[in-house]
Scaffold this motif. Structure first.
Motif, PDB file in Angstrom:
ATOM      1  N   GLN A  80       0.667  -1.242   0.162  1.00 51.72           N
ATOM      2  CA  GLN A  80      -0.137   0.237   0.202  1.00 51.72           C
ATOM      3  C   GLN A  80       0.885   1.261  -0.048  1.00 51.72           C
ATOM      4  OE1 GLN A  80      -2.577  -0.618   3.492  1.00 51.72           O
ATOM      5  NE2 GLN A  80      -4.211  -1.517   2.453  1.00 51.72           N
ATOM      6  N   SER A  81       2.017   1.134   0.436  1.00 54.55           N
ATOM      7  CA  SER A  81       3.099   2.279   0.435  1.00 54.55           C
ATOM      8  C   SER A  81       3.971   2.472  -0.574  1.00 54.55           C
ATOM      9  CB  SER A  81       3.854   2.414   1.901  1.00 54.55           C
ATOM     10  OG  SER A  81       4.704   1.239   1.759  1.00 54.55           O
ATOM     11  N   HIS A  83       4.783   3.491  -4.284  1.00 62.23           N
ATOM     12  CA  HIS A  83       4.012   4.409  -5.206  1.00 62.23           C
ATOM     13  C   HIS A  83       4.758   4.352  -6.488  1.00 62.23           C
ATOM     14  CE1 HIS A  83       2.043   6.395  -1.878  1.00 62.23           C
ATOM     15  NE2 HIS A  83       3.199   6.538  -1.406  1.00 62.23           N
ATOM     16  N   ASP A 105      -1.786  -1.163  -4.675  1.00 56.12           N
ATOM     17  CA  ASP A 105      -3.116  -0.127  -4.948  1.00 56.12           C
ATOM     18  C   ASP A 105      -2.858   1.381  -4.895  1.00 56.12           C
ATOM     19  OD1 ASP A 105      -2.941   0.016  -2.340  1.00 56.12           O
ATOM     20  OD2 ASP A 105      -4.899  -0.713  -1.844  1.00 56.12           O
ATOM     21  N   SER A 106      -1.583   1.643  -4.553  1.00 56.79           N
ATOM     22  CA  SER A 106      -1.406   3.103  -4.372  1.00 56.79           C
ATOM     23  C   SER A 106      -0.278   3.674  -5.244  1.00 56.79           C
ATOM     24  CB  SER A 106      -0.780   3.665  -3.042  1.00 56.79           C
ATOM     25  OG  SER A 106      -1.854   2.988  -2.126  1.00 56.79           O
ATOM     26  N   THR A 108       1.438   5.429  -8.276  1.00 56.51           N
ATOM     27  CA  THR A 108       1.345   6.675  -9.053  1.00 56.51           C
ATOM     28  C   THR A 108       2.342   6.668  -9.979  1.00 56.51           C
ATOM     29  OG1 THR A 108       2.593   7.982  -7.400  1.00 56.51           O
ATOM     30  CG2 THR A 108       0.330   8.101  -7.027  1.00 56.51           C
ATOM     31  N   CYS A 133      -5.256   2.045 -11.506  1.00 55.36           N
ATOM     32  CA  CYS A 133      -4.619   3.140 -11.010  1.00 55.36           C
ATOM     33  C   CYS A 133      -4.995   4.473 -11.434  1.00 55.36           C
ATOM     34  CB  CYS A 133      -3.175   2.819 -11.569  1.00 55.36           C
ATOM     35  SG  CYS A 133      -2.315   1.489 -11.213  1.00 55.36           S
ATOM     36  N   ASN A 135      -4.964   7.290  -9.957  1.00 58.19           N
ATOM     37  CA  ASN A 135      -4.313   8.375  -9.561  1.00 58.19           C
ATOM     38  C   ASN A 135      -2.947   8.331 -10.147  1.00 58.19           C
ATOM     39  OD1 ASN A 135      -6.143   9.069  -7.745  1.00 58.19           O
ATOM     40  ND2 ASN A 135      -5.646   7.572  -6.223  1.00 58.19           N
TER      41      ASN A 135
END
Length: 521
Positions: A80-81, A83, A105-106, A108, A133, A135
């Motif tokens: 989750q952390s 990017h 899921d995070s 970017t 994705c 974001n």
């Protein structure tokens, strides 16, 4: 041997008397885990997920993978952390996308890279990624040859917050590029290399427009495009463009530069390499009054007249790279104009240019902020010119000399000159020996000396500033003790080597032999 465990004395019911409370916990720097009646305490499990995620950000990718195997909680937090993610974009990726992006899921910033001999992901995979994705702010595509305009259009609609887009060796065309520019209103950087689809049939006649990114786009980099002229509306339509890089793109680019120069612009960095651009283009660039960085690399139609125009009007110029391709069309006159007008010059790279002590002396005397200088493949830079630099370049910190007729006598001048010099690199200069490097190190113990006594080859002089050009070394701290590196002699030039030189000189996309490093970070 008569010694009892220190732990037992703290437990009730122990055979020894306790000198303190029965349930006292001992914690010390040497014993971070408390010991007492409650057993061992796992303080790591008490770290909040947010703090654990911050710790993971300081680890390398390999270390993060190892940490994700510690426990299910760490696996979840690490995913989750994260990017940034780089994936092998082969066709088999499609079936793994749901599970992969369920964990990460995070994300970017995403890189999708496929090898040349493999089948890449298709439109379905790219659309599925865009849904997982939403974001995404950065996307890099390399070798994704199965992607079409349809897939790029769907992706652009789902990821409208994209800020940086880079693609290379892809097969989608003008419509796909227009879709990205039309839907991503926050796009700031665009890099396109070998866009194959823009050369096909009717697509070659279409043009790429800035669309919704007209006001946000700040950097455009185009490389090795046969139909690069289709980007003309995009380049001329971006009012806030600050960086423009055109490398090995076919077509006449003078007109594009003239259109930009005739309107208000804020360009401060321009790279031109192996382009059909003449003094008319450089005169147009002279209207870029905020220009600070300029690369003119292997543009045989550019002469002293264009360089003089730039020097006279671009007063803020800090970095200048000129690769004259040994055509002798840029020489003393242009360099003297730079000396007179470019007082803010900090970095100068001259490749295949033949300056003399007159122009180099003027630059050394007038450009008092010059910190980095590279002289490569010059037939006129000899001991007199080098001694002039050593005498007058007071602020010089880094110097590179390659393929010039310099001898030990010229290098010895740096024992007394250039008080701020921290690094000197000498390559393929036959007259320079190892002994002078040792002597120079003795005289100036803080100076880093890199010496390559290889035989000068014709290929080595075909240098390109774009791939090896000077870069800002503000973050590099030179060691206190100098180093002397001596390389082995290279093999003599063969007939094959001479053919490659011919291709490199006259072929737009021919093989390049580059200066390995003028200045490295």
């Amino acid at each position: 041997m008569g010694q009892s465990s220190s732990i037992s004395s703290h437990y009730p019911g122990s055979s020894q008397r306790s000198t303190g409370p029965a349930y006292k916990t001992e914690i010390s720097p040497y014993n971070p885990v408390g010991r007492g009646s409650f057993g061992n305490i796992d303080y790591i499990s008490e770290i909040p997920d947010e703090c654990l995620a911050i710790i993971f950000q300081f680890l390398s990718s390999g270390d993060r993978k190892q940490c994700s195997l510690v426990s299910r909680r760490w696996l979840l937090v690490e995913g989750q952390s994260r990017h940034r993610l780089s994936l092998s974009a082969q066709s088999e990726l499609l079936s793994n996308i749901p599970s992969l992006f369920a964990r990460f899921d995070s994300v970017t910033k995403l890189v999708l890279r496929c090898e040349r001999r493999s089948s890449s992901i298709n439109d379905d995979a790219l659309v599925l990624i865009s849904l997982r994705c939403p974001n995404l702010i950065r996307l890099k595509l390399r070798g994704c040859r199965e992607l079409t305009d349809v897939g790029m259009t769907a992706f652009a609609k789902n990821c409208k917050g994209l800020k940086k887009f880079s693609c290379g060796s892809c097969m989608f065309g003008v419509k796909g590029m227009n879709a990205v520019l039309g839907h991503c209103s926050s796009l700031e950087e665009l890099s396109v290399k070998r866009l194959r689809g823009s050369n096909d049939g009717a697509a070659a006649a279409e043009l790429i427009n800035p669309g919704a990114a007209a006001s946000s786009l700040k950097t455009i980099c185009l490389k090795e495009l046969h139909n690069g002229q289709c980007f003309r509306p995009l380049i001329t339509g971006c009012n806030n463009l600050k960086t423009l890089k055109l490398l090995r793109c076919l077509g006449d680019w003078d007109r594009v530069l003239e259109v930009i120069g005739n309107r208000k612009n804020c360009l401060f960095e321009v790279h031109l390499e192996r382009l059909q651009v003449s003094d008319a283009g450089l005169i147009a660039i002279s209207n870029f009054l905020d220009l600070e960085i300029l690369h003119i690399v292997k543009t045989p139609e550019c002469t002293d007249a264009g360089v003089i125009a730039v020097a006279e009007r671009c007063k803020l110029l800090r970095k200048l790279h000129i690769d004259g391709w040994r055509t002798n069309r840029i020489g003393n006159e242009g360099l003297l104009s730079i000396a007179r007008h470019s007082a803010n010059l900090q970095e100068l790279v001259l490749i295949g240019v033949n300056p003399t002590s007159i122009s180099l002396g003027a630059i050394a005397s007038n450009c008092m902020k010059l910190e980095r200088l590279a002289l490569c493949g010059s037939e006129t830079v000899a001991d007199e010119e080098i001694s002039c630099i050593a005498l007058k370049c007071v602020a010089l910190k880094k110097l590179c000399i390659k393929g010039c007729p310099v001898s030990d006598q010229g290098i010895e001048a740096f024992a007394w000159g250039c008080p701020n010099l921290v690094k000197i690199k000498v390559k393929k200069c036959r007259g320079v020996t190892v002994e002078v490097a040792d002597w120079l190190r003795t005289r100036k113990g803080s100076l880093v000396v890199n010496l390559d006594v290889c035989e000068v080859e014709a290929e080595a002089l075909e240098a390109s500033a774009s791939d090896s050009g000077a870069q800002d070394d503000a973050g590099e701290v030179p060691p206190a003790v100098s180093r002397v590196t001596v390389a082995a002699a290279d093999a003599p030039l063969s007939s094959i080597g001479r053919l490659s030189v011919f291709k490199s000189r006259f072929g737009l996309f021919g093989g390049r032999s580059l200066v390995p490093c003028t200045f490295r970070r």
